[in-house]
Design a protein around this motif. Structure first.
Motif, PDB file in Angstrom:
ATOM      1  N   ASP A  13       0.882  -1.173   0.000  1.00 52.97           N
ATOM      2  CA  ASP A  13       0.000   0.000   0.000  1.00 52.97           C
ATOM      3  C   ASP A  13       0.916   1.218   0.000  1.00 52.97           C
ATOM      4  O   ASP A  13       1.474   1.572   1.036  1.00 52.97           O
ATOM      5  CB  ASP A  13      -0.899  -0.013   1.249  1.00 52.97           C
ATOM      6  N   THR A  14       1.093   1.822  -1.171  1.00 51.63           N
ATOM      7  CA  THR A  14       2.078   2.896  -1.301  1.00 51.63           C
ATOM      8  C   THR A  14       1.418   4.268  -1.424  1.00 51.63           C
ATOM      9  O   THR A  14       0.298   4.387  -1.927  1.00 51.63           O
ATOM     10  CB  THR A  14       2.959   2.673  -2.545  1.00 51.63           C
ATOM     11  N   ALA A  15       2.147   5.268  -1.000  1.00 53.52           N
ATOM     12  CA  ALA A  15       1.664   6.649  -1.115  1.00 53.52           C
ATOM     13  C   ALA A  15       1.517   7.041  -2.582  1.00 53.52           C
ATOM     14  O   ALA A  15       0.577   7.750  -2.953  1.00 53.52           O
ATOM     15  CB  ALA A  15       2.606   7.594  -0.388  1.00 53.52           C
ATOM     16  N   SER A  16       2.435   6.575  -3.431  1.00 54.26           N
ATOM     17  CA  SER A  16       2.354   6.928  -4.860  1.00 54.26           C
ATOM     18  C   SER A  16       1.079   6.359  -5.492  1.00 54.26           C
ATOM     19  O   SER A  16       0.436   7.021  -6.313  1.00 54.26           O
ATOM     20  CB  SER A  16       3.595   6.450  -5.614  1.00 54.26           C
ATOM     21  N   TYR A  17       0.686   5.145  -5.101  1.00 55.09           N
ATOM     22  CA  TYR A  17      -0.539   4.561  -5.658  1.00 55.09           C
ATOM     23  C   TYR A  17      -1.770   5.258  -5.087  1.00 55.09           C
ATOM     24  O   TYR A  17      -2.761   5.447  -5.809  1.00 55.09           O
ATOM     25  CB  TYR A  17      -0.584   3.056  -5.392  1.00 55.09           C
ATOM     26  N   ASP A  18      -1.705   5.659  -3.835  1.00 56.24           N
ATOM     27  CA  ASP A  18      -2.813   6.416  -3.248  1.00 56.24           C
ATOM     28  C   ASP A  18      -3.043   7.716  -4.027  1.00 56.24           C
ATOM     29  O   ASP A  18      -4.188   8.083  -4.305  1.00 56.24           O
ATOM     30  CB  ASP A  18      -2.546   6.734  -1.777  1.00 56.24           C
ATOM     31  N   VAL A  19      -1.962   8.407  -4.388  1.00 52.18           N
ATOM     32  CA  VAL A  19      -2.064   9.637  -5.179  1.00 52.18           C
ATOM     33  C   VAL A  19      -2.716   9.332  -6.531  1.00 52.18           C
ATOM     34  O   VAL A  19      -3.615  10.055  -6.980  1.00 52.18           O
ATOM     35  CB  VAL A  19      -0.676  10.285  -5.369  1.00 52.18           C
ATOM     36  N   TYR A  20      -2.286   8.253  -7.159  1.00 52.58           N
ATOM     37  CA  TYR A  20      -2.856   7.840  -8.445  1.00 52.58           C
ATOM     38  C   TYR A  20      -4.355   7.583  -8.323  1.00 52.58           C
ATOM     39  O   TYR A  20      -5.150   8.046  -9.146  1.00 52.58           O
ATOM     40  CB  TYR A  20      -2.126   6.585  -8.946  1.00 52.58           C
TER      41      TYR A  20
END
Length: 159
Positions: A13-20
């Motif tokens: 669960d990554t911050a970059s994917y959350d932004v996406y």
């Protein structure tokens, strides 16, 4: 036996994917409120498992909220790679101590890697050469995956 001690937040669960997901107007969590995992990080985990035959032991704080049975059901529903065989025991706020306890209770010799976004202070000194710390924004990238494979394979060569 090869083991991946796996954290979820910051690794899958990554911050970059959350932004996406936010930019695309997609939900960041599933119907049970659990964060959605980054598909690229799942592929990297799949690569480690394919290369090492490792099973997964969950170290994530999710184990304080969900039972092993619930986490296993989530793993199956999401079509995650490999097999989640256990969670570390809830015996301490120190992740390294929980991993040590699990290893002490395991009835087999284990080669292992720890994949986490926590600082090295959260692990025992004798675990540091088996620890791969990820950047929680990017999580389990290709380089981290290769490091994890190398750590397990190095232990297998010593046997």
């Amino acid at each position: 036996m090869n083991i991946i001690f796996l954290d979820f937040d910051g690794v899958l669960d990554t911050a970059s994917y959350d932004v996406y997901l936010v930019r695309k107007g997609m939900p960041e969590c599933d119907e049970k409120g659990r964060p959605v995992f980054d598909p690229k990080r799942i592929e990297n985990l799949k690569h480690i498992i394919a290369a090492t035959g490792a099973d997964i032991v969950v170290t994530s704080d999710w184990k304080y909220i969900d039972s092993y049975k619930d986490l296993l059901e989530m793993w199956r529903q999401r079509g995650m790679p490999g097999f989640m065989i256990d969670t570390t025991p809830n015996v301490s706020n120190h992740r390294g101590n929980e991993i040590a306890r699990w290893l002490n209770e395991c009835k087999e010799d284990c080669n292992y890697v720890i994949i986490d976004d926590l600082d090295i202070a959260n692990f025992n000194t004798d675990q540091l050469d088996k620890l791969v710390v990820v950047n929680p924004f990017y999580g389990l990238n290709e380089n981290i995956a290769q490091q994890a494979i190398d750590i397990i394979n190095k232990q297998n060569l010593k046997q």
